[in-house]
Design a protein around this motif. Structure first.
Motif, PDB file in Angstrom:
ATOM      1  N   LEU A  89      44.896  48.125  42.635  1.00  0.00           N
ATOM      2  CA  LEU A  89      45.978  46.744  43.030  1.00  0.00           C
ATOM      3  C   LEU A  89      46.587  46.518  41.912  1.00  0.00           C
ATOM      4  O   LEU A  89      47.661  45.584  42.262  1.00  0.00           O
ATOM      5  N   PHE A  91      46.583  44.686  39.017  1.00  0.00           N
ATOM      6  CA  PHE A  91      46.271  43.443  38.605  1.00  0.00           C
ATOM      7  C   PHE A  91      46.553  43.614  36.967  1.00  0.00           C
ATOM      8  O   PHE A  91      45.921  44.580  36.566  1.00  0.00           O
ATOM      9  N   ILE A  99      38.137  37.256  40.450  1.00  0.00           N
ATOM     10  CA  ILE A  99      37.917  37.782  41.735  1.00  0.00           C
ATOM     11  C   ILE A  99      36.812  38.819  41.724  1.00  0.00           C
ATOM     12  O   ILE A  99      35.891  38.520  42.504  1.00  0.00           O
ATOM     13  N   GLU A 102      33.397  37.147  42.459  1.00  0.00           N
ATOM     14  CA  GLU A 102      33.045  37.221  43.705  1.00  0.00           C
ATOM     15  C   GLU A 102      32.568  38.110  44.542  1.00  0.00           C
ATOM     16  O   GLU A 102      31.724  38.372  45.083  1.00  0.00           O
ATOM     17  N   ILE A 106      28.945  41.073  47.156  1.00  0.00           N
ATOM     18  CA  ILE A 106      28.909  41.614  48.297  1.00  0.00           C
ATOM     19  C   ILE A 106      27.836  42.626  48.250  1.00  0.00           C
ATOM     20  O   ILE A 106      27.757  43.616  47.416  1.00  0.00           O
ATOM     21  N   GLU A 110      25.986  51.268  50.178  1.00  0.00           N
ATOM     22  CA  GLU A 110      26.788  52.387  50.351  1.00  0.00           C
ATOM     23  C   GLU A 110      28.279  51.805  50.023  1.00  0.00           C
ATOM     24  O   GLU A 110      29.085  52.801  49.704  1.00  0.00           O
ATOM     25  N   ARG A 114      30.436  54.276  47.648  1.00  0.00           N
ATOM     26  CA  ARG A 114      31.768  54.955  48.258  1.00  0.00           C
ATOM     27  C   ARG A 114      32.811  54.342  47.088  1.00  0.00           C
ATOM     28  O   ARG A 114      33.925  55.146  46.911  1.00  0.00           O
ATOM     29  N   PHE A 118      35.475  56.594  45.055  1.00  0.00           N
ATOM     30  CA  PHE A 118      36.803  56.515  45.467  1.00  0.00           C
ATOM     31  C   PHE A 118      37.546  56.472  44.041  1.00  0.00           C
ATOM     32  O   PHE A 118      38.650  56.670  43.941  1.00  0.00           O
TER      33      PHE A 118
ATOM     34  N   TRP B  81      40.477  44.272  55.153  1.00  0.00           N
ATOM     35  CA  TRP B  81      39.199  45.171  54.548  1.00  0.00           C
ATOM     36  C   TRP B  81      38.665  46.457  55.447  1.00  0.00           C
ATOM     37  O   TRP B  81      38.496  47.450  54.928  1.00  0.00           O
ATOM     38  N   PHE B  84      40.984  49.386  54.978  1.00  0.00           N
ATOM     39  CA  PHE B  84      40.512  49.778  53.512  1.00  0.00           C
ATOM     40  C   PHE B  84      39.148  50.657  53.585  1.00  0.00           C
ATOM     41  O   PHE B  84      39.209  51.659  53.026  1.00  0.00           O
ATOM     42  N   LEU B  89      37.850  54.120  51.640  1.00  0.00           N
ATOM     43  CA  LEU B  89      36.463  54.709  51.329  1.00  0.00           C
ATOM     44  C   LEU B  89      35.765  55.678  52.441  1.00  0.00           C
ATOM     45  O   LEU B  89      34.682  56.013  52.227  1.00  0.00           O
ATOM     46  N   PHE B  91      34.728  55.221  55.307  1.00  0.00           N
ATOM     47  CA  PHE B  91      33.506  54.588  56.213  1.00  0.00           C
ATOM     48  C   PHE B  91      33.701  55.149  57.792  1.00  0.00           C
ATOM     49  O   PHE B  91      34.988  55.373  58.209  1.00  0.00           O
ATOM     50  N   ILE B  99      30.275  44.519  56.611  1.00  0.00           N
ATOM     51  CA  ILE B  99      30.760  44.485  55.268  1.00  0.00           C
ATOM     52  C   ILE B  99      32.213  43.395  55.262  1.00  0.00           C
ATOM     53  O   ILE B  99      32.141  42.683  54.255  1.00  0.00           O
ATOM     54  N   GLU B 102      31.906  39.944  55.056  1.00  0.00           N
ATOM     55  CA  GLU B 102      31.734  39.236  53.874  1.00  0.00           C
ATOM     56  C   GLU B 102      32.797  39.327  53.066  1.00  0.00           C
ATOM     57  O   GLU B 102      32.958  38.367  52.305  1.00  0.00           O
ATOM     58  N   LEU B 103      33.540  40.345  53.029  1.00  0.00           N
ATOM     59  CA  LEU B 103      34.731  40.331  52.219  1.00  0.00           C
ATOM     60  C   LEU B 103      35.980  39.603  52.771  1.00  0.00           C
ATOM     61  O   LEU B 103      36.649  38.972  51.794  1.00  0.00           O
ATOM     62  N   ILE B 106      36.373  36.187  50.611  1.00  0.00           N
ATOM     63  CA  ILE B 106      36.888  36.208  49.140  1.00  0.00           C
ATOM     64  C   ILE B 106      38.284  35.581  49.043  1.00  0.00           C
ATOM     65  O   ILE B 106      38.881  35.995  49.981  1.00  0.00           O
ATOM     66  N   SER B 108      41.644  34.732  47.716  1.00  0.00           N
ATOM     67  CA  SER B 108      42.732  34.792  46.639  1.00  0.00           C
ATOM     68  C   SER B 108      43.983  35.386  47.488  1.00  0.00           C
ATOM     69  O   SER B 108      43.808  36.628  47.915  1.00  0.00           O
ATOM     70  N   GLU B 110      46.561  36.236  46.239  1.00  0.00           N
ATOM     71  CA  GLU B 110      47.183  37.626  45.455  1.00  0.00           C
ATOM     72  C   GLU B 110      46.381  38.529  46.008  1.00  0.00           C
ATOM     73  O   GLU B 110      46.888  39.726  46.109  1.00  0.00           O
ATOM     74  N   LEU B 111      45.176  38.724  45.766  1.00  0.00           N
ATOM     75  CA  LEU B 111      44.281  39.770  46.128  1.00  0.00           C
ATOM     76  C   LEU B 111      44.542  40.438  47.429  1.00  0.00           C
ATOM     77  O   LEU B 111      44.808  41.643  47.465  1.00  0.00           O
ATOM     78  N   ARG B 114      48.158  41.982  47.564  1.00  0.00           N
ATOM     79  CA  ARG B 114      48.324  43.230  46.734  1.00  0.00           C
ATOM     80  C   ARG B 114      47.371  44.308  47.485  1.00  0.00           C
ATOM     81  O   ARG B 114      47.928  45.608  47.844  1.00  0.00           O
ATOM     82  N   LEU B 115      46.209  43.808  48.198  1.00  0.00           N
ATOM     83  CA  LEU B 115      45.638  44.760  49.131  1.00  0.00           C
ATOM     84  C   LEU B 115      46.593  45.266  50.164  1.00  0.00           C
ATOM     85  O   LEU B 115      46.673  46.661  50.496  1.00  0.00           O
TER      86      LEU B 115
END
Ligand SMILES: [Mn+2]
Ligand SMILES: [Mn+2]
Ligand SMILES: [Mn+2]
Ligand SMILES: [Mn+2]
Lengths: 219, 219
Positions: A89, A91, A99, A102, A106, A110, A114, A118, B81, B84, B89, B91, B99, B102-103, B106, B108, B110-111, B114-115
């Motif tokens: 990303l 950063f 970040i 946090e 999670i 798996e 992964r 990656f 996510w 992603f 990954l 999946f 998953i 939960e993600l 988070i 942010s 900026e996160l 960027r993602l």
DNA sequence: TATTATTTTTAGATTTGTCTAAATTTATTT
DNA sequence: AAATAAATTTAGACAAATCTAAAAATAATA
């Protein structure tokens, strides 16, 4: 076993402290966790009940094997995510810690496996800190603090312990990153500052404060 | 404003329910959230205090503009996510929901920005659901349920609403994925099953149950 | 060693998120 | 409309994670 976010944060913090001091005491953990000694005592009881640490009241505490395993698992996740944030990303390294703090909670084996693949199974995070493998094994690194190094030997920067914006700014100015090659030419006794020569650059002087945060390996 | 994980989960769930029913009631939210009606009432008070929804006791509730914005922000994170996890990954699509659940918490900006860029600013998640942009804008899709479609017209599969392993297994068997081209040849009145022809494959029959979960666009 | 200072723990409170059981309101049937 | 059923809310409880203030244990010092 499964842990809460707060438990994981405490476990990880105890792990880091006991690396330095062996036995950890209540006040230092409270200071590091930005919480109160009374809250630490509460948490210690929970972690002891979960058989993660040796703890006798008033006597200090430290993680047992199960506790260390749990800590290393959180450290692994933290550093893998930091690597992701910087390498994928883009950063800056001084922005990723909160970040990752946090993301590390999670819980999905798996997901982490992964992610690890990656990322190409990296061995070190963006700050040069080693990433434990899934069994908690940490790559051995033979690094030394820049301020204690033999003069005029070629070195590689392997990690940086202070990860603030300010530090990043300094290192950018000196054109130093992880992997940079350099050599210490002279140590000034007056203020313990060092004259160094970074590969392909003219010599410059760095303060003791900077040097103490930089770790290197002999090439 | 900043919300707790529980608040975000409730907001998102209300958003999805009100898409269908307009006004949402306590029991349906409790059922969807796997919690108790009394707990929902508690949460509604908190969300009302934060001015995220219209709520009068015994009368049902729905998100206001601020609430919808908050919901779309969580949906955006969830779907990015998921993208992603599947695209990077590798999946299977039936594994990513818990998953991402939960993600998505988070926090942010900026996160996520960027993602989003790292993923190439995708418009749809692995299940074909649209990904809101950072302003909460959702790409319009002109899709229709496979069971209501005109016969013998070429179609593209645009989304699948049931995302279970079982559904994935079925679709794999029929060789259908998002983007697959197909055509409905005949509808059997007996059980509402459909004879379809997937591009480059021989015709086959799918049940009404499957058809009702598949959405398509006319090519 | 006695006194003082520091560290650590306990006691009791608070906040958040949840629950059960009971009460209340609204909806549906006779 | 009265009775019954269903939905919703309230009251009161509990666990987790934190806090403050006070008590207890340990360490440092006069
Ligand atoms: Mn953390
Ligand atoms: Mn790091
Ligand atoms: Mn969630
Ligand atoms: Mn999805």
């Amino acid at each position: 076993m499964n842990f809460t976010t707060s438990e994981e944060n405490h476990i990880k913090c105890i792990y880091h402290l006991q690396q330095v001091t062996g036995l950890v005491n209540t006040n230092s953990l409270a200071a590091e966790m930005q919480t109160r000694p009374a809250s630490v005592t509460d948490m210690l009881k929970k972690l002891k009940a979960k058989k993660l640490l040796h703890y006798e009241r008033y006597k200090g505490f430290k993680l047992n094997e199960a506790g260390k395993k749990a800590a290393l698992d959180v450290v692994r996740k933290h550093r893998l995510w930091e690597f992701f944030l910087v390498e994928k990303l883009k950063f800056d390294w001084d922005k990723v810690h909160p970040i990752a703090e946090e993301l590390e909670h999670i819980n999905s084996a798996e997901l982490i496996q992964r992610l690890d693949n990656f990322l190409g199974n990296p061995s070190f995070d963006p700050h040069g800190d080693p990433i434990p493998d899934k069994h908690g094994k940490i790559p051995v690194i033979n690094q030394q603090n820049l301020s204690t190094v033999t003069l005029k030997k070629m070195l590689t920067v392997s990690s940086v312990t202070n990860q603030s914006v300010q530090m990043l700014e300094m290192l950018k100015h000196y054109n130093i990153t992880l992997g940079s090659q350099l050599m210490v030419l002279k140590k000034f006794e007056f203020d313990e500052s060092l004259e160094i020569k970074v590969l392909k650059q003219s010599p410059c002087i760095i303060s003791e404060q900077v040097a103490k945060n930089v770790f290197v390996q002999y090439v």
